[in-house]
Design an enzyme around this catalytic site. Structure first.
Site, mmCIF file in Angstrom:
data_model
loop_
_atom_site.group_PDB
_atom_site.id
_atom_site.type_symbol
_atom_site.label_atom_id
_atom_site.label_comp_id
_atom_site.label_asym_id
_atom_site.label_seq_id
_atom_site.Cartn_x
_atom_site.Cartn_y
_atom_site.Cartn_z
ATOM 1 N N SER A 199 6.967 -11.790 3.612
ATOM 2 C CA SER A 199 7.688 -12.079 5.030
ATOM 3 C C SER A 199 8.795 -11.044 5.017
ATOM 4 C CB SER A 199 7.801 -13.337 5.348
ATOM 5 O OG SER A 199 8.336 -13.204 6.561
ATOM 6 N N ASP A 252 -2.113 -15.838 10.685
ATOM 7 C CA ASP A 252 -0.620 -15.764 10.715
ATOM 8 C C ASP A 252 -0.168 -15.544 12.092
ATOM 9 O OD1 ASP A 252 1.891 -15.249 10.168
ATOM 10 O OD2 ASP A 252 1.573 -14.169 8.206
ATOM 11 N N HIS A 284 1.087 -18.368 7.809
ATOM 12 C CA HIS A 284 1.995 -17.481 7.267
ATOM 13 C C HIS A 284 2.274 -17.449 5.831
ATOM 14 C CE1 HIS A 284 4.979 -14.261 7.499
ATOM 15 N NE2 HIS A 284 6.151 -15.129 7.160
#
Length: 269
Positions: free
Chosen positions: A107, A214, A244
């Site tokens: 991320s 996601d 995610h």
């Protein structure tokens, strides 16, 4: 569960805490780079899998995150975070000279790892990006367009199909549960522009893993960045239905197996 220990060093903006999962005589070293608002304590099972595979694993809590110093989730320049991660790599190389280093970023950690690969990729054996903030991140456009960031935390149900993941995240006192901070969002924007401008990573092997559901860092936006970032040696793995945090998903064993196979291929060259 693999044993772990902590180290502290003076980073660019204060004391940085590093978690180490040691391995005697490792085949390789993993440098883990966590995401926004979280900390390395959420990666115990990832480290366990990699240690069992023969890796020594190191990962810092970024400035303003977890056990490291700094205003919570405040980052005004991700170049400083990259520099802090570089200090951790130097720590790993002092402990394990000559051992190949694999960088794994999730991320926001994918953003940091991508920029790291541009600055220091010549010294890495491989790069793994999980749900990376790279390319076009429409969530950021919404946040920057608002008069002020919304006073709501990240929705934990968007992390994984496993409800226990969201519940643990919501109850974790080291996780940031408050609003985004505008200077940090502006720093995201500048770093995305820098990565796009600086271009690809050449021959560095890349594995990109992403959930196709996601909704925090949507797949299409990241693809726009990956398409101009990867070199000739790259692998894409998109997991149907995954959200995610693919390392915390219901198929996490599959994801971690893909990472291990990728590393095996790279180390066998």
């Amino acid at each position: 569960m693999a044993d772990s220990r902590e180290h502290t060093f003076t980073g660019t903006r204060g004391a940085i805490t590093v978690r180490e999962w040691p391995k005697e005589g490792p085949r390789y070293v993993v440098l883990l780079v966590h995401g926004y608002g979280e900390h390395m304590g959420r990666y115990e099972h990832v480290a366990d899998s990699l240690v069992e595979h023969g890796a020594a694993v190191f990962g810092p809590d970024h400035m303003g995150h977890g056990k490291s110093e700094g205003e919570r989730v405040f980052v005004d320049d991700f170049e400083d975070v990259v520099t802090d991660v570089r200090a951790v790599e130097e720590l790993t190389r002092a402990a394990h000279p000559g051992v190949p280093v694999v960088l794994i970023g999730h991320s926001m950690g994918g953003l940091i790892a991508s920029r790291y690969a541009q600055r220091y990729g010549s010294g890495l054996a491989a790069l793994v990006l999980s749900g990376p903030v790279i390319g076009t991140w429409e969530v950021l456009r919404v946040l920057l367009a608002a008069p002020k960031p919304p006073e709501v935390p990240l929705d934990p149900t968007l992390l994984s199909r496993d409800p226990a993941v969201g519940a643990a995240y919501a109850a974790d006192p080291l996780v940031w549960h408050g609003p985004f901070k505008r200077p940090t969002m502006e720093a995201f924007d500048r770093t995305l522009e820098t990565i796009a401008k600086e271009g690809g990573i050449g021959p560095l092997p890349l594995l990109w893993v992403h959930g196709d559901d996601d909704r925090i860092v949507p797949l299409p936006g990241s693809r726009t960045g990956i398409d101009v970032f990867h070199g000739p040696d790259w692998t894409e793995r998109v997991y149907p239905g995954a959200r995610h945090e693919v390392f915390n998903e219901t198929n996490k064993d599959e994801v971690l197996a893909d990472v291990r196979r990728f590393v095996d291929r790279v180390l066998a060259r």
